[in-house]
Design a protein around this motif. Sequence first.
Motif, PDB file in Angstrom:
ATOM      1  N   ASN A   1       0.823  -1.211   0.000  1.00 60.48           N
ATOM      2  CA  ASN A   1       0.000   0.000   0.000  1.00 60.48           C
ATOM      3  C   ASN A   1       0.856   1.260   0.000  1.00 60.48           C
ATOM      4  N   SER A   2       2.014   1.198   0.669  1.00 66.87           N
ATOM      5  CA  SER A   2       2.900   2.366   0.713  1.00 66.87           C
ATOM      6  C   SER A   2       3.423   2.712  -0.682  1.00 66.87           C
ATOM      7  N   HIS A   3       3.630   1.697  -1.527  1.00 62.56           N
ATOM      8  CA  HIS A   3       4.092   1.925  -2.891  1.00 62.56           C
ATOM      9  C   HIS A   3       2.974   2.572  -3.716  1.00 62.56           C
ATOM     10  N   LEU A   4       1.745   2.102  -3.503  1.00 67.26           N
ATOM     11  CA  LEU A   4       0.602   2.678  -4.202  1.00 67.26           C
ATOM     12  C   LEU A   4       0.391   4.129  -3.779  1.00 67.26           C
ATOM     13  N   LYS A   5       0.634   4.422  -2.513  1.00 73.75           N
ATOM     14  CA  LYS A   5       0.475   5.791  -2.014  1.00 73.75           C
ATOM     15  C   LYS A   5       1.426   6.758  -2.713  1.00 73.75           C
ATOM     16  N   VAL A   6       2.620   6.277  -3.043  1.00 72.86           N
ATOM     17  CA  VAL A   6       3.581   7.131  -3.758  1.00 72.86           C
ATOM     18  C   VAL A   6       3.019   7.504  -5.125  1.00 72.86           C
ATOM     19  N   LEU A   7       2.467   6.513  -5.839  1.00 77.21           N
ATOM     20  CA  LEU A   7       1.874   6.794  -7.145  1.00 77.21           C
ATOM     21  C   LEU A   7       0.710   7.762  -7.017  1.00 77.21           C
ATOM     22  N   LYS A   8      -0.138   7.547  -6.028  1.00 79.51           N
ATOM     23  CA  LYS A   8      -1.283   8.427  -5.816  1.00 79.51           C
ATOM     24  C   LYS A   8      -0.831   9.841  -5.476  1.00 79.51           C
ATOM     25  N   LYS A   9       0.229   9.950  -4.704  1.00 78.52           N
ATOM     26  CA  LYS A   9       0.744  11.267  -4.333  1.00 78.52           C
ATOM     27  C   LYS A   9       1.259  12.009  -5.560  1.00 78.52           C
ATOM     28  N   ILE A  10       2.011  11.313  -6.410  1.00 81.92           N
ATOM     29  CA  ILE A  10       2.576  11.946  -7.606  1.00 81.92           C
ATOM     30  C   ILE A  10       1.467  12.426  -8.536  1.00 81.92           C
ATOM     31  N   ILE A  11       0.479  11.561  -8.762  1.00 80.81           N
ATOM     32  CA  ILE A  11      -0.627  11.950  -9.630  1.00 80.81           C
ATOM     33  C   ILE A  11      -1.444  13.066  -8.983  1.00 80.81           C
ATOM     34  N   GLY A  12      -1.574  13.007  -7.664  1.00 79.81           N
ATOM     35  CA  GLY A  12      -2.271  14.069  -6.944  1.00 79.81           C
ATOM     36  C   GLY A  12      -1.563  15.404  -7.066  1.00 79.81           C
ATOM     37  N   MET A  13      -0.229  15.387  -7.065  1.00 80.96           N
ATOM     38  CA  MET A  13       0.542  16.620  -7.243  1.00 80.96           C
ATOM     39  C   MET A  13       0.285  17.219  -8.625  1.00 80.96           C
ATOM     40  N   ALA A  14       0.219  16.338  -9.637  1.00 77.97           N
ATOM     41  CA  ALA A  14      -0.077  16.813 -10.993  1.00 77.97           C
ATOM     42  C   ALA A  14      -1.478  17.410 -11.062  1.00 77.97           C
ATOM     43  N   ALA A  15      -2.420  16.774 -10.367  1.00 76.75           N
ATOM     44  CA  ALA A  15      -3.793  17.269 -10.364  1.00 76.75           C
ATOM     45  C   ALA A  15      -3.892  18.644  -9.710  1.00 76.75           C
ATOM     46  N   LYS A  16      -2.968  18.933  -8.795  1.00 76.06           N
ATOM     47  CA  LYS A  16      -2.984  20.222  -8.091  1.00 76.06           C
ATOM     48  C   LYS A  16      -2.150  21.297  -8.772  1.00 76.06           C
ATOM     49  N   GLY A  17      -1.538  20.961  -9.925  1.00 74.24           N
ATOM     50  CA  GLY A  17      -0.841  21.992 -10.683  1.00 74.24           C
ATOM     51  C   GLY A  17       0.650  21.820 -10.843  1.00 74.24           C
ATOM     52  N   THR A  18       1.248  20.844 -10.165  1.00 73.37           N
ATOM     53  CA  THR A  18       2.677  20.595 -10.360  1.00 73.37           C
ATOM     54  C   THR A  18       2.899  19.985 -11.744  1.00 73.37           C
ATOM     55  N   GLU A  19       3.883  20.492 -12.464  1.00 74.08           N
ATOM     56  CA  GLU A  19       4.212  19.965 -13.788  1.00 74.08           C
ATOM     57  C   GLU A  19       5.058  18.709 -13.598  1.00 74.08           C
ATOM     58  N   VAL A  20       4.474  17.552 -13.868  1.00 82.39           N
ATOM     59  CA  VAL A  20       5.145  16.270 -13.639  1.00 82.39           C
ATOM     60  C   VAL A  20       5.610  15.694 -14.975  1.00 82.39           C
ATOM     61  N   HIS A  21       6.907  15.365 -15.047  1.00 85.55           N
ATOM     62  CA  HIS A  21       7.486  14.752 -16.237  1.00 85.55           C
ATOM     63  C   HIS A  21       8.013  13.369 -15.866  1.00 85.55           C
ATOM     64  N   TYR A  22       7.455  12.343 -16.473  1.00 88.34           N
ATOM     65  CA  TYR A  22       7.929  10.976 -16.255  1.00 88.34           C
ATOM     66  C   TYR A  22       8.857  10.614 -17.410  1.00 88.34           C
ATOM     67  N   ILE A  23      10.160  10.560 -17.116  1.00 92.43           N
ATOM     68  CA  ILE A  23      11.164  10.154 -18.105  1.00 92.43           C
ATOM     69  C   ILE A  23      11.354   8.647 -17.981  1.00 92.43           C
ATOM     70  N   THR A  24      11.231   7.954 -19.085  1.00 93.49           N
ATOM     71  CA  THR A  24      11.286   6.498 -19.034  1.00 93.49           C
ATOM     72  C   THR A  24      12.708   5.985 -18.808  1.00 93.49           C
ATOM     73  N   GLY A  25      12.801   4.869 -18.098  1.00 95.79           N
ATOM     74  CA  GLY A  25      14.079   4.196 -17.865  1.00 95.79           C
ATOM     75  C   GLY A  25      14.015   2.778 -18.385  1.00 95.79           C
ATOM     76  N   ASN A  26      15.000   1.960 -18.060  1.00 99.61           N
ATOM     77  CA  ASN A  26      15.005   0.582 -18.552  1.00 99.61           C
ATOM     78  C   ASN A  26      14.039  -0.309 -17.773  1.00 99.61           C
ATOM     79  N   HIS A  27      13.887  -0.088 -16.475  1.00101.86           N
ATOM     80  CA  HIS A  27      12.988  -0.924 -15.686  1.00101.86           C
ATOM     81  C   HIS A  27      11.517  -0.590 -15.920  1.00101.86           C
ATOM     82  N   ASP A  28      11.233   0.602 -16.446  1.00 99.54           N
ATOM     83  CA  ASP A  28       9.852   0.965 -16.783  1.00 99.54           C
ATOM     84  C   ASP A  28       9.745   1.308 -18.269  1.00 99.54           C
ATOM     85  N   GLU A  29      10.517   0.588 -19.073  1.00 95.45           N
ATOM     86  CA  GLU A  29      10.579   0.869 -20.507  1.00 95.45           C
ATOM     87  C   GLU A  29       9.251   0.648 -21.218  1.00 95.45           C
ATOM     88  N   ILE A  30       8.332  -0.065 -20.591  1.00101.02           N
ATOM     89  CA  ILE A  30       7.027  -0.293 -21.199  1.00101.02           C
ATOM     90  C   ILE A  30       6.316   1.031 -21.480  1.00101.02           C
TER      91      ILE A  30
END
Length: 297
Positions: free
Chosen positions: A57-86
């Motif tokens: 659940n703590s890992h899911l909370k991190v994702l929710k927090k990041i998306i929540g920050m974007a929803a509140k106006g923070t400009e979020v850029h997800y740069i892809t790496g090898n472990h999340d290359e999908i």
Amino acid sequence: MKKRIIDVVIISDVHLGTYGCHADELLAYLNSIQPKKLILNGDIIDVWQFNKRYFPNSHLKVLKKIIGMAAKGTEVHYITGNHDEILRKFAPTSMGHFNIANKLVLNLEGKKAWVFHGDVFDVSIQNAKWLAKLGSYGYDILIKLNSCINWCLLKLGKEKYSLSKKIKESVKGAVKYINNFEKTAADIAIENGYDYVVCGHIHEPKKEVYQNKYGKTIYLNSGDWIENLTALEYSFKRWRIYHYNHDKLLPFFVDEDVKEMDMNDLISSITNKKDKETNAIMDLFNKQSLPQDRNWM
């Protein structure tokens, strides 16, 4: 306690979905800051080792927090790496304040910062991905073993010990690889006129000026949230490395409105509608890994 307002924050190599991830500490850090730009520089979700039986659940909370920050106006850029290359299948994609890309160039008060994960320099990933994945599993086992050792050390009143860091420092090949990685990134940045080059991938936080006969640049590495628990922060025209274990602030609670929202609601609050891209990203774990995009310059 007020949140720190920061122009740019860069984190990388969180490896959500693995035993070594320090999700609680990262959540505390994210709740203590209010960045104008948040850059996730690769390997945030470890798709290589993703297992539905282990995603706390703590890992899911991190994702929710990041998306929540974007929803509140923070400009979020997800740069892809090898472990999340999908996620490279979706690059470039923009959904409100949330963006997915393979690289990013920032203009910071007249200076250019080139941000990318760095796995493009890793020969084992480019030519023998199976070997890189095997090493990743071995690293995860080493981290679990290290956790047991540190638990015993703390009980005995002694300081923590990092097995992987000790191995990196003692193996000449590892030291040479890191040095070559940094030099290659800096040389290419100078060649292309970038004032800063920002990477992740090697889990070694660093800030250093590199110079050759063609010019100079500042090499920066955001480290990781497995061992070092570090981030890069840019404010007042300066970069600094944030160390959670040394610069730790009092933990903050998750924003109440974010806590009550589920993942679909958070994503919908960014896009204002559930479109095909949103549904595709929600289903990313059901898809197979894709070849890497070589257009990283």
